[in-house]
Write a protein that holds these residues in place. Structure first.
Motif, PDB file in Angstrom:
ATOM      1  N   ILE A 145      29.741  56.330  42.777  1.00  0.00           N
ATOM      2  CA  ILE A 145      30.574  55.446  43.340  1.00  0.00           C
ATOM      3  C   ILE A 145      31.846  56.069  43.963  1.00  0.00           C
TER       4      ILE A 145
ATOM      5  N   TYR B 192      26.703  57.507  48.410  1.00  0.00           N
ATOM      6  CA  TYR B 192      26.996  56.621  47.113  1.00  0.00           C
ATOM      7  C   TYR B 192      26.323  55.256  47.092  1.00  0.00           C
TER       8      TYR B 192
ATOM      9  N   GLN C 201      27.657  52.732  45.920  1.00  0.00           N
ATOM     10  CA  GLN C 201      28.624  51.488  46.186  1.00  0.00           C
ATOM     11  C   GLN C 201      30.003  51.949  46.065  1.00  0.00           C
TER      12      GLN C 201
ATOM     13  N   VAL D 287      33.668  46.834  41.288  1.00  0.00           N
ATOM     14  CA  VAL D 287      32.807  48.027  41.677  1.00  0.00           C
ATOM     15  C   VAL D 287      31.468  46.947  42.537  1.00  0.00           C
TER      16      VAL D 287
ATOM     17  N   ILE E  51      27.966  54.103  35.711  1.00  0.00           N
ATOM     18  CA  ILE E  51      28.560  55.056  36.891  1.00  0.00           C
ATOM     19  C   ILE E  51      28.474  56.611  36.284  1.00  0.00           C
TER      20      ILE E  51
END
Length: 364
Positions: free
Chosen positions: A178, A216, A218, A233, A309
């Protein structure tokens, strides 16, 4: 008096996709639910009809002023072959909160739930049975009055469509990378961030497009004023385990009140895991990381349930969380929620709602 839902069956049924070829939101079932709103009649003519294109005037207000709301929930198939929903009443309450923010007439939540149940019952054969699959339910409302004027519409359609889906993220329960977003903002207090409206998602696409080119999954959104406090997120609520305590950003008027978010908080409290809703800054998170106290991070939402994550990138620094592996809390929450949703374990919270399938709507 409760309205009767008219049912018009499709004469031709579609071929159902193979479960190992399911994508998210690409294939739709044979039927949909439609209800109209006009003044002075209000909401009327609730109907289940064959899935079909909509005929809408080019000047319909939805195309010009974006007056729309939507929801997302799922139907699951148990090992006994039963269909069940997960906390649908919360989705419908949130839909009406979104309606209030967008000046859309509120719907009858009991009628809407009845419609969803009848539609799912009719399409039960579309619920895939493979591990991790489900039938995604998308209720939405659009403004349809043909008028070029900035004002609340006087005509609307409330529609529910269904889509058999596999896992939302190809990574599944595996951790994702992320990027912390510092240029674009998702929402601000006083805006529409706490409503589930299409414009919120359209405005998020640019940031996602930029970071996707760098590998990535997000972005981590910061607040729209100071660009300091963590909010969401991607399109999910976010949780951090810091020194044994789970922290999630407090609802502040710009953060969507997620059904999965609420479920995670209740589960953690049930397990006596310390959990708190409060403001948390990216600086605090960075300090926790440097001190070796950032133990886990994960997103929570209907589509993916839990998305761990494994790495956050902020100001070109890579914060690798839990060695890039799925954390203990993330895994336990994911396993417990999905086991409740699929009827594999006890539901101590009474979250599951069974869908009865009358013989008259069963497909051969």
């Amino acid at each position: 008096m409760e309205q009767t839902i008219r049912v018009e069956l499709s004469e031709t049924l579609k071929e159902k996709p193979k479960t190992d070829q399911l994508e998210f939101g690409r294939v739709f079932t044979d039927h949909m639910f439609v209800m109209e709103y006009t003044e002075p009649l209000g909401w009327h003519n609730p109907s289940i009809v064959p899935y079909q294109p909509l005929t809408i005037d080019p000047s319909a207000m939805i195309f010009h002023y974006g007056q729309s709301v939507f929801e997302g929930l799922k139907a699951y198939l148990t090992s006994d072959g039963d269909a069940q929903l997960f906390r649908p009443e919360r989705n419908l309450k949130r839909l009406n909160r979104s309606n209030q923010r967008l000046c859309i007439p509120e719907i009858d939540e009991k009628l809407a739930l009845k419609a969803i149940k009848e539609l799912v019952a009719l399409e039960k054969d579309w619920i895939p049975g493979a591990e991790g699959t489900s039938l995604y339910i998308r209720p939405f409302i659009i403004s349809t009055e043909p008028y070029l004027g900035v004002a609340p519409s006087r005509h609307y359609k409330f529609i529910v469509i269904l889509s058999p889906v596999g896992a939302y993220y190809k990574e599944g329960i595996n951790p994702v990378k992320i990027a912390v977003e510092s240029q674009f903002v998702r929402a601000v207090v006083g805006g529409t961030g706490e409503a589930k409206t299409g414009g919120n998602y359209a405005s998020s696409l640019k940031a996602q497009e930029v970071v996707a080119k760098e590998g990535y999954a997000q972005v981590l959104w910061l607040d729209g004023v100071e660009k300091k406090y963590i909010e969401e997120v991607g399109s999910m609520n976010v949780f951090f385990k810091i020194n044994g305590e789970v922290v999630t950003p407090a609802l502040n008027g710009s953060i969507l009140e997620g059904v999965t978010r609420n479920s995670v908080i209740q589960l953690l409290k049930h397990w006596n895991v310390p959990v708190v809703e409060r403001k948390i800054s990216i600086d605090e998170l960075h300090e926790a990381y440097k001190a070796g106290q950032l133990e886990e991070a994960f997103g929570a939402g209907t589509a993916a349930v839990i998305s761990p994550i494994g790495q956050l990138t902020w100001r070109k620094e890579h914060l690798v969380i839990n060695n890039g592996e799925t954390g203990e809390i993330s895994k336990k929450v994911y396993d417990t929620l999905t086991e409740i949703q699929y009827g594999k374990t006890e539901d101590p919270f009474d979250w599951v709602e069974k869908v009865s399938v009358p013989s008259k709507v069963k497909h051969a």
